[in-house]
Design a protein around this motif. Structure first.
Motif, PDB file in Angstrom:
ATOM      1  N   GLY A   1      17.151 -18.394   3.325  1.00 19.04           N
ATOM      2  CA  GLY A   1      18.013 -17.953   4.421  1.00 19.04           C
ATOM      3  C   GLY A   1      18.897 -19.049   4.996  1.00 19.04           C
ATOM      4  O   GLY A   1      19.523 -18.876   6.041  1.00 19.04           O
ATOM      5  N   HIS A   2      18.970 -20.172   4.324  1.00 19.50           N
ATOM      6  CA  HIS A   2      19.821 -21.294   4.747  1.00 19.50           C
ATOM      7  C   HIS A   2      21.280 -20.841   4.707  1.00 19.50           C
ATOM      8  O   HIS A   2      21.682 -20.094   3.824  1.00 19.50           O
ATOM      9  N   GLU A   3      22.062 -21.315   5.694  1.00 17.73           N
ATOM     10  CA  GLU A   3      23.477 -20.925   5.676  1.00 17.73           C
ATOM     11  C   GLU A   3      24.255 -21.727   4.619  1.00 17.73           C
ATOM     12  O   GLU A   3      23.763 -22.741   4.115  1.00 17.73           O
ATOM     13  N   ALA A   4      25.448 -21.234   4.332  1.00 13.63           N
ATOM     14  CA  ALA A   4      26.287 -21.889   3.312  1.00 13.63           C
ATOM     15  C   ALA A   4      26.610 -23.326   3.720  1.00 13.63           C
ATOM     16  O   ALA A   4      26.677 -23.655   4.912  1.00 13.63           O
ATOM     17  N   GLU A   5      26.798 -24.173   2.719  1.00 12.93           N
ATOM     18  CA  GLU A   5      27.136 -25.590   2.939  1.00 12.93           C
ATOM     19  C   GLU A   5      28.436 -25.890   2.195  1.00 12.93           C
ATOM     20  O   GLU A   5      28.429 -26.331   1.033  1.00 12.93           O
ATOM     21  N   PRO A   6      29.586 -25.638   2.852  1.00 17.20           N
ATOM     22  CA  PRO A   6      30.860 -25.983   2.212  1.00 17.20           C
ATOM     23  C   PRO A   6      30.924 -27.476   1.894  1.00 17.20           C
ATOM     24  O   PRO A   6      30.315 -28.306   2.580  1.00 17.20           O
ATOM     25  N   LEU A   7      31.673 -27.804   0.853  1.00 21.50           N
ATOM     26  CA  LEU A   7      31.775 -29.193   0.395  1.00 21.50           C
ATOM     27  C   LEU A   7      33.039 -29.831   0.964  1.00 21.50           C
ATOM     28  O   LEU A   7      34.146 -29.295   0.789  1.00 21.50           O
ATOM     29  N   LEU A   8      32.875 -30.960   1.639  1.00 18.18           N
ATOM     30  CA  LEU A   8      34.025 -31.748   2.082  1.00 18.18           C
ATOM     31  C   LEU A   8      34.244 -32.864   1.067  1.00 18.18           C
ATOM     32  O   LEU A   8      33.292 -33.538   0.670  1.00 18.18           O
ATOM     33  N   VAL A   9      35.499 -33.037   0.679  1.00 16.93           N
ATOM     34  CA  VAL A   9      35.845 -34.054  -0.319  1.00 16.93           C
ATOM     35  C   VAL A   9      36.862 -35.005   0.308  1.00 16.93           C
ATOM     36  O   VAL A   9      37.939 -34.578   0.733  1.00 16.93           O
ATOM     37  N   ILE A  10      36.499 -36.273   0.396  1.00 18.15           N
ATOM     38  CA  ILE A  10      37.385 -37.289   0.974  1.00 18.15           C
ATOM     39  C   ILE A  10      37.827 -38.210  -0.163  1.00 18.15           C
ATOM     40  O   ILE A  10      37.000 -38.879  -0.788  1.00 18.15           O
ATOM     41  N   GLU A  11      39.138 -38.200  -0.423  1.00 17.91           N
ATOM     42  CA  GLU A  11      39.657 -38.954  -1.574  1.00 17.91           C
ATOM     43  C   GLU A  11      40.760 -39.907  -1.141  1.00 17.91           C
ATOM     44  O   GLU A  11      41.453 -39.652  -0.148  1.00 17.91           O
ATOM     45  N   GLY A  12      40.943 -40.961  -1.937  1.00 22.77           N
ATOM     46  CA  GLY A  12      42.000 -41.933  -1.637  1.00 22.77           C
ATOM     47  C   GLY A  12      41.599 -42.859  -0.505  1.00 22.77           C
ATOM     48  O   GLY A  12      42.405 -43.163   0.383  1.00 22.77           O
ATOM     49  N   ILE A  13      40.361 -43.315  -0.555  1.00 22.87           N
ATOM     50  CA  ILE A  13      39.840 -44.168   0.523  1.00 22.87           C
ATOM     51  C   ILE A  13      40.512 -45.536   0.473  1.00 22.87           C
ATOM     52  O   ILE A  13      40.455 -46.232  -0.543  1.00 22.87           O
ATOM     53  N   ARG A  14      41.132 -45.905   1.613  1.00 18.79           N
ATOM     54  CA  ARG A  14      41.779 -47.223   1.687  1.00 18.79           C
ATOM     55  C   ARG A  14      40.715 -48.286   1.914  1.00 18.79           C
ATOM     56  O   ARG A  14      39.792 -48.116   2.695  1.00 18.79           O
ATOM     57  N   ARG A  15      40.870 -49.388   1.210  1.00 18.52           N
ATOM     58  CA  ARG A  15      39.954 -50.524   1.355  1.00 18.52           C
ATOM     59  C   ARG A  15      40.606 -51.585   2.219  1.00 18.52           C
ATOM     60  O   ARG A  15      41.794 -51.848   2.078  1.00 18.52           O
TER      61      ARG A  15
END
Ligand SMILES: CC(C)(COP(=O)(O)OP(=O)(O)OC[C@H]1O[C@@H](n2cnc3c(N)ncnc32)[C@H](O)[C@@H]1OP(=O)(O)O)[C@@H](O)C(=O)NCCC(=O)NCCS
Length: 144
Positions: A129-143
């Motif tokens: 019965g766990h709710e949905a877990e949408p995926l967050l994608v973080i790209e292009g991380i500046r160093r």
């Protein structure tokens, strides 16, 4: 880590043994925040086995009394800055977790990265019965 997760009010509490495994076997990709000698926050995660350029952030939590001071964002900074081969961060966050979404939105903006949301684990993937877990994608991380 187990205690902070237990007291967080919203995280799935995994077994104490699993937090020991994270702290022991995955210490390069996990962090704790310490205030006055006490752990007040933690971040757990690992490099995706099929694509080690991607960091999967599993859980992040900060004790209630320490919230609102960007501790979570600094934990993300610390782990990502220690992983020079990583170019993206992925995590799942439930729809209603506003505080967590704010952390990732701000962190992505600070790093000049894009944040997108795609289908992750859907409610029917869970047996309990766990709710949905949408995926967050973080790209292009500046160093820095
Ligand atoms: C999500 C969480 C890790 C954020 O940690 P944090 O170090 O307080 O993060 P920030 O200081 O950047 O605050 C993020 C947002 O939390 C909210 N917030 C601020 N102070 C708060 C407080 N005292 N109590 C609750 N939420 C607060 C605000 O919406 C804030 O965004 P804003 O600064 O743009 O207004 C923390 O709220 C938490 O442990 N929540 C429970 C566990 C959880 O949901 N983890 C994420 C899923 S894995």
């Amino acid at each position: 880590m187990w205690r902070v997760a237990r007291d967080s009010g919203s995280l799935d509490l995994n077994s104490s043994y699993s937090y020991l495994l994270l702290a022991d076997h995955f210490s390069d990709t996990c962090r704790v925040a310490v205030l006055d000698g006490r752990v007040v926050g933690f971040l757990s995660g690992y490099l995706l086995p099929r694509d080690p350029s991607r960091f999967f952030l599993w859980q992040v939590a900060v004790d209630d009394a320490a919230r609102g001071h960007r501790v979570a964002g600094r934990l993300v900074d610390s782990v990502i800055d220690g992983l020079p081969g990583v170019d993206s961060l992925v995590t799942t966050v439930t729809e209603d977790n506003t505080s967590s979404r704010r952390v990732f939105q701000r962190w992505a903006a600070e790093r000049g990265a894009t944040l997108s949301e795609v289908t992750g684990f859907e409610a029917e993937h869970f047996p309990d019965g766990h709710e949905a877990e949408p995926l967050l994608v973080i790209e292009g991380i500046r160093r820095s």
